[in-house]
Design a protein around this motif. Structure first.
Motif, PDB file in Angstrom:
ATOM      1  N   HIS A 185      36.855  37.426  97.173  1.00 37.57           N
ATOM      2  CA  HIS A 185      38.173  37.458  97.061  1.00 37.57           C
ATOM      3  C   HIS A 185      38.859  37.488  95.610  1.00 37.57           C
ATOM      4  CE1 HIS A 185      38.181  35.410 101.324  1.00 37.57           C
ATOM      5  NE2 HIS A 185      38.704  36.583 101.518  1.00 37.57           N
ATOM      6  N   GLU A 186      39.092  38.626  95.202  1.00 36.04           N
ATOM      7  CA  GLU A 186      39.320  39.006  93.718  1.00 36.04           C
ATOM      8  C   GLU A 186      40.904  39.020  93.580  1.00 36.04           C
ATOM      9  OE1 GLU A 186      36.958  41.780  91.890  1.00 36.04           O
ATOM     10  OE2 GLU A 186      34.857  40.966  92.530  1.00 36.04           O
ATOM     11  N   HIS A 187      41.397  37.776  93.528  1.00 37.72           N
ATOM     12  CA  HIS A 187      42.933  37.781  93.510  1.00 37.72           C
ATOM     13  C   HIS A 187      43.498  38.505  92.276  1.00 37.72           C
ATOM     14  CE1 HIS A 187      43.301  35.233  96.946  1.00 37.72           C
ATOM     15  NE2 HIS A 187      42.322  34.460  96.729  1.00 37.72           N
ATOM     16  N   ASP A 188      42.660  38.707  91.311  1.00 43.23           N
ATOM     17  CA  ASP A 188      43.141  39.192  89.848  1.00 43.23           C
ATOM     18  C   ASP A 188      42.694  40.556  89.933  1.00 43.23           C
ATOM     19  OD1 ASP A 188      40.526  38.468  89.731  1.00 43.23           O
ATOM     20  OD2 ASP A 188      40.747  37.903  87.563  1.00 43.23           O
ATOM     21  N   ILE A 189      42.484  41.191  90.954  1.00 43.35           N
ATOM     22  CA  ILE A 189      41.663  42.589  90.837  1.00 43.35           C
ATOM     23  C   ILE A 189      42.945  43.585  90.422  1.00 43.35           C
ATOM     24  CG2 ILE A 189      41.925  43.027  93.159  1.00 43.35           C
ATOM     25  CD1 ILE A 189      38.956  44.170  91.377  1.00 43.35           C
ATOM     26  N   THR A 190      42.674  44.527  89.320  1.00 43.28           N
ATOM     27  CA  THR A 190      43.484  45.517  89.059  1.00 43.28           C
ATOM     28  C   THR A 190      42.587  47.051  89.093  1.00 43.28           C
ATOM     29  OG1 THR A 190      43.068  45.281  86.607  1.00 43.28           O
ATOM     30  CG2 THR A 190      44.933  44.111  87.910  1.00 43.28           C
ATOM     31  N   LEU A 191      43.080  47.898  89.051  1.00 45.52           N
ATOM     32  CA  LEU A 191      42.439  49.251  89.094  1.00 45.52           C
ATOM     33  C   LEU A 191      41.684  49.385  87.750  1.00 45.52           C
ATOM     34  CD1 LEU A 191      41.767  51.840  90.520  1.00 45.52           C
ATOM     35  CD2 LEU A 191      43.951  53.098  89.519  1.00 45.52           C
ATOM     36  N   GLU A 192      42.364  48.740  86.606  1.00 45.31           N
ATOM     37  CA  GLU A 192      41.810  48.853  85.384  1.00 45.31           C
ATOM     38  C   GLU A 192      40.760  48.003  85.241  1.00 45.31           C
ATOM     39  OE1 GLU A 192      40.970  49.720  81.708  1.00 45.31           O
ATOM     40  OE2 GLU A 192      42.158  50.831  82.692  1.00 45.31           O
ATOM     41  N   LYS A 193      40.807  46.830  85.910  1.00 48.96           N
ATOM     42  CA  LYS A 193      39.573  45.974  85.771  1.00 48.96           C
ATOM     43  C   LYS A 193      38.309  46.570  86.340  1.00 48.96           C
ATOM     44  CE  LYS A 193      37.841  41.139  87.127  1.00 48.96           C
ATOM     45  NZ  LYS A 193      38.404  40.003  88.047  1.00 48.96           N
ATOM     46  N   VAL A 194      38.667  47.200  87.402  1.00 53.59           N
ATOM     47  CA  VAL A 194      37.140  48.188  88.183  1.00 53.59           C
ATOM     48  C   VAL A 194      36.907  49.037  87.149  1.00 53.59           C
ATOM     49  CG1 VAL A 194      36.754  49.477  89.982  1.00 53.59           C
ATOM     50  CG2 VAL A 194      38.240  47.457  90.513  1.00 53.59           C
ATOM     51  N   ARG A 195      37.849  49.801  86.670  1.00 52.89           N
ATOM     52  CA  ARG A 195      37.525  51.090  85.835  1.00 52.89           C
ATOM     53  C   ARG A 195      36.521  50.534  84.466  1.00 52.89           C
ATOM     54  NH1 ARG A 195      42.941  54.687  86.269  1.00 52.89           N
ATOM     55  NH2 ARG A 195      42.384  55.520  88.180  1.00 52.89           N
ATOM     56  N   SER A 196      36.840  49.463  83.980  1.00 51.80           N
ATOM     57  CA  SER A 196      36.348  48.872  82.766  1.00 51.80           C
ATOM     58  C   SER A 196      35.084  48.008  83.255  1.00 51.80           C
ATOM     59  CB  SER A 196      37.444  48.254  82.074  1.00 51.80           C
ATOM     60  OG  SER A 196      38.002  46.957  82.618  1.00 51.80           O
ATOM     61  N   SER A 197      34.676  47.950  84.219  1.00 54.35           N
ATOM     62  CA  SER A 197      33.735  47.088  84.522  1.00 54.35           C
ATOM     63  C   SER A 197      32.158  47.780  84.103  1.00 54.35           C
ATOM     64  CB  SER A 197      33.564  46.685  85.991  1.00 54.35           C
ATOM     65  OG  SER A 197      33.284  47.750  86.800  1.00 54.35           O
ATOM     66  N   PRO A 198      31.292  46.896  83.911  1.00 51.15           N
ATOM     67  CA  PRO A 198      29.987  47.662  83.109  1.00 51.15           C
ATOM     68  C   PRO A 198      29.359  48.763  84.218  1.00 51.15           C
ATOM     69  CG  PRO A 198      29.805  45.239  82.970  1.00 51.15           C
ATOM     70  CD  PRO A 198      31.127  45.316  83.868  1.00 51.15           C
ATOM     71  N   MET A 199      28.840  49.676  83.603  1.00 54.62           N
ATOM     72  CA  MET A 199      28.150  50.673  84.129  1.00 54.62           C
ATOM     73  C   MET A 199      26.672  50.308  84.626  1.00 54.62           C
ATOM     74  SD  MET A 199      28.530  53.903  85.382  1.00 54.62           S
ATOM     75  CE  MET A 199      29.659  54.736  84.386  1.00 54.62           C
ATOM     76  N   LEU A 200      26.333  50.414  85.802  1.00 53.08           N
ATOM     77  CA  LEU A 200      24.957  49.643  86.452  1.00 53.08           C
ATOM     78  C   LEU A 200      24.145  50.892  86.573  1.00 53.08           C
ATOM     79  CD1 LEU A 200      25.937  46.754  88.945  1.00 53.08           C
ATOM     80  CD2 LEU A 200      25.265  46.933  86.549  1.00 53.08           C
ATOM     81  N   TRP A 201      24.698  52.005  87.261  1.00 53.28           N
ATOM     82  CA  TRP A 201      23.590  52.972  87.838  1.00 53.28           C
ATOM     83  C   TRP A 201      24.765  54.121  87.701  1.00 53.28           C
ATOM     84  CZ3 TRP A 201      23.749  49.185  91.500  1.00 53.28           C
ATOM     85  CH2 TRP A 201      22.697  48.293  91.548  1.00 53.28           C
ATOM     86  N   ASP A 202      24.611  54.956  86.586  1.00 56.38           N
ATOM     87  CA  ASP A 202      25.605  56.139  86.233  1.00 56.38           C
ATOM     88  C   ASP A 202      25.863  56.953  87.818  1.00 56.38           C
ATOM     89  OD1 ASP A 202      27.514  57.673  85.158  1.00 56.38           O
ATOM     90  OD2 ASP A 202      25.702  59.106  84.327  1.00 56.38           O
ATOM     91  N   PRO A 203      26.877  57.092  88.081  1.00 54.92           N
ATOM     92  CA  PRO A 203      28.086  56.477  87.800  1.00 54.92           C
ATOM     93  C   PRO A 203      28.750  55.324  88.349  1.00 54.92           C
ATOM     94  CG  PRO A 203      28.486  58.163  89.493  1.00 54.92           C
ATOM     95  CD  PRO A 203      27.071  58.047  89.563  1.00 54.92           C
TER      96      PRO A 203
END
Length: 391
Positions: A185-203
């Protein structure tokens, strides 16, 4: 068995646990009993009403407890009753439900409890899935390492923009906020937060991956007579199928496996579906990594080859779109591996029963539950409706 000789199958009870990274408040037996009791309560039945129990989970080494079904019989009221275990890797939750449904359809049993579960906190599925050389390539950590090359192949094949995966993850995590049982339950989720999260297995980025969850899901399946006594509207099984193929073989298409296409086609044939995009009101799709939404949209016949990402980007798969996908938050928000497929089946049933709570899709009459597992080798699906199937 021909359709005319099959007993109609109804889902009259659904229960799931609260999901979390670690359910240290209950044992494994307590976890499965929590889901089973909730399903029995929904169906207004007791343990004595259950004639057989069918359970499923992912590989035993995920938890380090071998053949747990042997000691879970007591917790599930199965002592002295037929009890079956099913295993088809990550698709097992769906396959387990289908085995239970077939017992009712064949009139072997009238009322069956089916349940799937996982307690990942007691082991480590990431490294359980990382086999040593020479059995797979080096540095292939977990399922994400296996599936990321197939996502890259899809991007090359379809020309999808790099933003598609983040849109799916943002959508599903927001949907999960309306599901009280969801793990994340990520109440502070934003599209930018998803896009800036660390790359684990490209892409595939961190926020585009599924969590590791403890949890269980249970359903009570019964025949027409049992459905007539149910206190709430049932969900009726209109079609169900399983298909499998080897993990590796010459010509294998990892982007759109033939077993998935064939499984969906069989379900649609049974249910009389000729245009899934227009005739299905909601889809609970097994999407452990966000890019699999557009990939499976094509595999399941909702979009033409190379067009799945356009459906996602158009907003059609949002909760307010014309083809809502994972209104519950899906596997991206809750992932007790053994139960993840059954959760997809159960959430589809909740939709057509009108009992999905805040994530209910208005007017949902037919919904698809979908699961896959292994190296995209096992597939199980069912289509449920709000009325009994026609002969």
């Amino acid at each position: 068995m021909s359709a005319t000789h099959r007993e109609p199958v109804a889902v009259v009870g659904i229960g799931q646990t609260r999901h979390a990274a670690a359910r240290r408040d209950v044992s494994l037996a307590g976890l499965v009993r929590e889901a089973a009791l909730a399903a029995l309560t929904d169906a207004a039945l007791t343990w004595s009403d259950i004639e057989a129990v069918v359970i499923g989970k992912a590989p035993d080494f995920f938890e380090g407890v071998m053949m747990p079904e042997l000691y879970l019989a007591d917790a599930l009221g199965a002592v002295g009753k037929p009890m079956l275990r099913v295993h088809t890797a990550g698709s097992v939750g769906g396959s387990t439900a289908l085995v239970a449904a077939n017992l009712v359809a064949a009139r072997v049993h009238r009322t069956v409890l089916t349940l799937a579960f996982e307690k990942q906190s007691e082991s480590n599925a990431m490294w359980g899935l990382s086999l040593p050389v020479p059995f797979q390539q080096p540095l292939l950590a977990g399922a994400g390492g296996f599936f990321a090359p197939h996502v890259r192949a899809y991007i090359r094949r379809s020309g999808a923009p790099a933003t598609t995966g983040t849109l799916v993850a943002f959508k599903d995590r927001r949907n999960a906020l309306k599901n009280p049982y969801a793990h994340l339950h990520e109440h502070d989720i934003t599209l930018e937060k998803v896009r800036s999260s660390p790359m684990l297995w490209d892409p595939v980025r961190y926020s585009e991956t599924c969590p590791s969850s403890d949890g269980a899901c249970a359903m009570v399946l019964t025949d027409r007579a049992g459905a007539a006594r149910a206190p709430h509207p049932p969900a009726w099984l209109h079609g169900g199928a399983m298909r499998s193929e080897p993990t590796l073989f010459p010509g294998k298409d990892f982007v759109s496996p033939r077993a998935g296409r064939d499984c969906a086609a069989d379900v649609y044939r049974q249910a009389g579906i000729t245009d899934p995009r227009r005739e299905i009101d909601a889809v609970e799709m097994y999407v452990p990594f966000s890019w699999y939404e557009p990939m499976w949209l094509e595999n399941l016949g909702f979009a033409a080859e190379g067009e799945g990402w356009k459906l996602t980007e158009s907003g059609a798969t949002g909760a307010d779109g014309d083809l809502p996908v994972n209104p519950s938050g899906g596997v991206l928000s809750t992932n007790p591996i053994g139960a993840s497929g059954m959760l997809r089946f159960a959430e589809a049933a909740l939709q057509v029963r009108g009992m999905a709570g805040e994530h209910q899709i208005p007017g949902a009459r037919r919904a698809l539950g979908h699961a896959y597992g292994g190296g995209a080798q096992f597939f199980s699906m069912w289509l449920v409706g709000d009325a009994p199937p026609t002969a």
